[in-house]
Enzyme design. Structure first.
Site, PDB file in Angstrom:
ATOM      1  N   CYS A 114     -10.207 -58.546 -52.849  1.00 60.94           N
ATOM      2  CA  CYS A 114      -9.746 -57.436 -52.007  1.00 60.94           C
ATOM      3  C   CYS A 114      -9.254 -57.981 -50.658  1.00 60.94           C
ATOM      4  O   CYS A 114      -8.173 -57.634 -50.174  1.00 60.94           O
ATOM      5  CB  CYS A 114     -10.888 -56.436 -51.818  1.00 60.94           C
ATOM      6  SG  CYS A 114     -10.411 -54.913 -51.014  1.00 60.94           S
ATOM      7  N   CYS A 115     -10.048 -58.865 -50.042  1.00 62.04           N
ATOM      8  CA  CYS A 115      -9.647 -59.464 -48.760  1.00 62.04           C
ATOM      9  C   CYS A 115      -8.402 -60.328 -48.913  1.00 62.04           C
ATOM     10  O   CYS A 115      -7.543 -60.360 -48.038  1.00 62.04           O
ATOM     11  CB  CYS A 115     -10.775 -60.322 -48.193  1.00 62.04           C
ATOM     12  SG  CYS A 115     -12.062 -59.406 -47.340  1.00 62.04           S
ATOM     13  N   CYS A 201     -17.130 -52.090 -45.761  1.00 61.25           N
ATOM     14  CA  CYS A 201     -17.762 -53.417 -45.733  1.00 61.25           C
ATOM     15  C   CYS A 201     -18.417 -53.736 -44.394  1.00 61.25           C
ATOM     16  O   CYS A 201     -18.769 -54.893 -44.137  1.00 61.25           O
ATOM     17  CB  CYS A 201     -16.712 -54.490 -46.039  1.00 61.25           C
ATOM     18  SG  CYS A 201     -15.856 -54.205 -47.572  1.00 61.25           S
ATOM     19  N   CYS A 225     -13.307 -63.226 -44.296  1.00 59.93           N
ATOM     20  CA  CYS A 225     -12.315 -62.553 -45.141  1.00 59.93           C
ATOM     21  C   CYS A 225     -11.362 -63.558 -45.781  1.00 59.93           C
ATOM     22  O   CYS A 225     -10.721 -63.266 -46.773  1.00 59.93           O
ATOM     23  CB  CYS A 225     -11.530 -61.524 -44.341  1.00 59.93           C
ATOM     24  SG  CYS A 225     -10.461 -62.241 -43.094  1.00 59.93           S
TER      25      CYS A 225
HETATM   26  S1  SF4 Z   1     -13.150 -56.081 -45.657  1.00 59.89           S
HETATM   27 FE1  SF4 Z   1     -13.703 -54.962 -47.530  1.00 59.89          FE
HETATM   28  S2  SF4 Z   1     -12.179 -53.297 -47.768  1.00 59.89           S
HETATM   29 FE2  SF4 Z   1     -11.418 -54.775 -46.223  1.00 59.89          FE
HETATM   30  S3  SF4 Z   1     -10.084 -56.109 -47.357  1.00 59.89           S
HETATM   31 FE3  SF4 Z   1     -12.100 -57.115 -47.317  1.00 59.89          FE
HETATM   32  S4  SF4 Z   1     -13.217 -56.402 -49.150  1.00 59.89           S
HETATM   33 FE4  SF4 Z   1     -11.400 -55.078 -48.871  1.00 59.89          FE
END
Ligand code: SF4
Length: 237
Positions: A114-115, A201, A225
């Site tokens: 996701c990051c 998160c 991230c």
């Molecule tokens: S912080 Fe959480 S919602 Fe944001 S990009 Fe990363 S995993 Fe995805």
């Protein structure tokens, strides 16, 4: 040249230098980078307290220094509003966001992925589109377990320098600088957050580790991230 200089073992400077000396050191690092990289010097502004300090320091060096913000669909409304306010105050801040479709709740099932999609890719885009040769970050070595080994000047990607000018500042000194200069901050700090990220998160957390509230309950807890650990220039998707 900044890049050739070995600025190592800054850990001892965390305690040795006082607040005013740290401010001077940070300004000098940015000044020298600006002399060397000119327009290629760009601030990565995450809209957190450390970025607010770095952005203010950079503006003291030159009002012409540009910046970029990487945002995601999951940023809290307070951060989105703060971003709108900052961009209207500083039009030289460019916003990057990846709107491509991703699986539902990917932040739960695979937060690294996701990051990678929502944060790392738009950062790569910013570096490319803005012609960045040196980016300035708000990284600090006292923030948490994942941030103890960074240096003030790094070259993770050949040809792309990363400058961490406030690396040796304490959290307290960040607030000292913000208060003394009456710099507006993200309103989430008033609610008790110490490190800001995407809403799903990020939790309010106490304790020594400032980043302990990030990715709680996942393998990524208190982690990164990826924009500071993955390549930004030569990469494979
Ligand atoms: S912080 Fe959480 S919602 Fe944001 S990009 Fe990363 S995993 Fe995805």
């Amino acid at each position: 040249m900044l890049v050739q200089e070995k600025i190592e073992n800054v850990a001892k400077l965390v305690e040795k230098l006082n607040f005013a000396e740290k401010v001077e050191r940070s300004l000098e690092l940015i000044e020298r980078a600006y002399e060397e990289f000119g327009e290629g010097l760009v601030v990565a502004n995450s809209l957190g307290k450390d970025s607010s300090v770095v952005w203010h320091l950079a503006k003291r060096v030159s009002p012409n220094i540009r910046g970029f913000i990487v945002t995601t669909r999951f940023k809290p409304p307070e951060t989105k509003q703060f971003m709108a306010d900052e961009v209207s105050r500083y039009p030289e801040l460019q916003v990057f966001c990846n709107d491509e479709e991703i699986p539902e709740k990917l932040y739960e099932t695979n937060p690294d992925r996701c990051c990678e999609i929502l944060k790392v890719r738009p950062t790569r885009q910013a570096v490319k589109e803005m012609g960045v040769s040196c980016w300035i970050t708000g990284l600090r070595c006292t923030e948490g377990r994942t941030r103890t080994n960074f240096k003030e000047v790094e070259e993770l990607d050949k040809g792309l320098i990363k400058l961490n000018p406030i690396l040796i500042w304490y959290e307290r000194e960040i607030w000292q600088y913000l208060a003394l200069n009456q710099i507006p901050v993200n309103p989430l700090y008033a609610k008790g957050y110490r490190s800001l990220g995407c809403a799903p998160c990020t939790k309010i957390a106490q304790g020594v580790d400032e980043r302990a509230g990030r990715w709680i309950g996942t393998s990524k807890c208190g982690g990164e991230c990826g924009i500071h650990t993955k390549p930004l220039l030569d990469y494979q998707i």
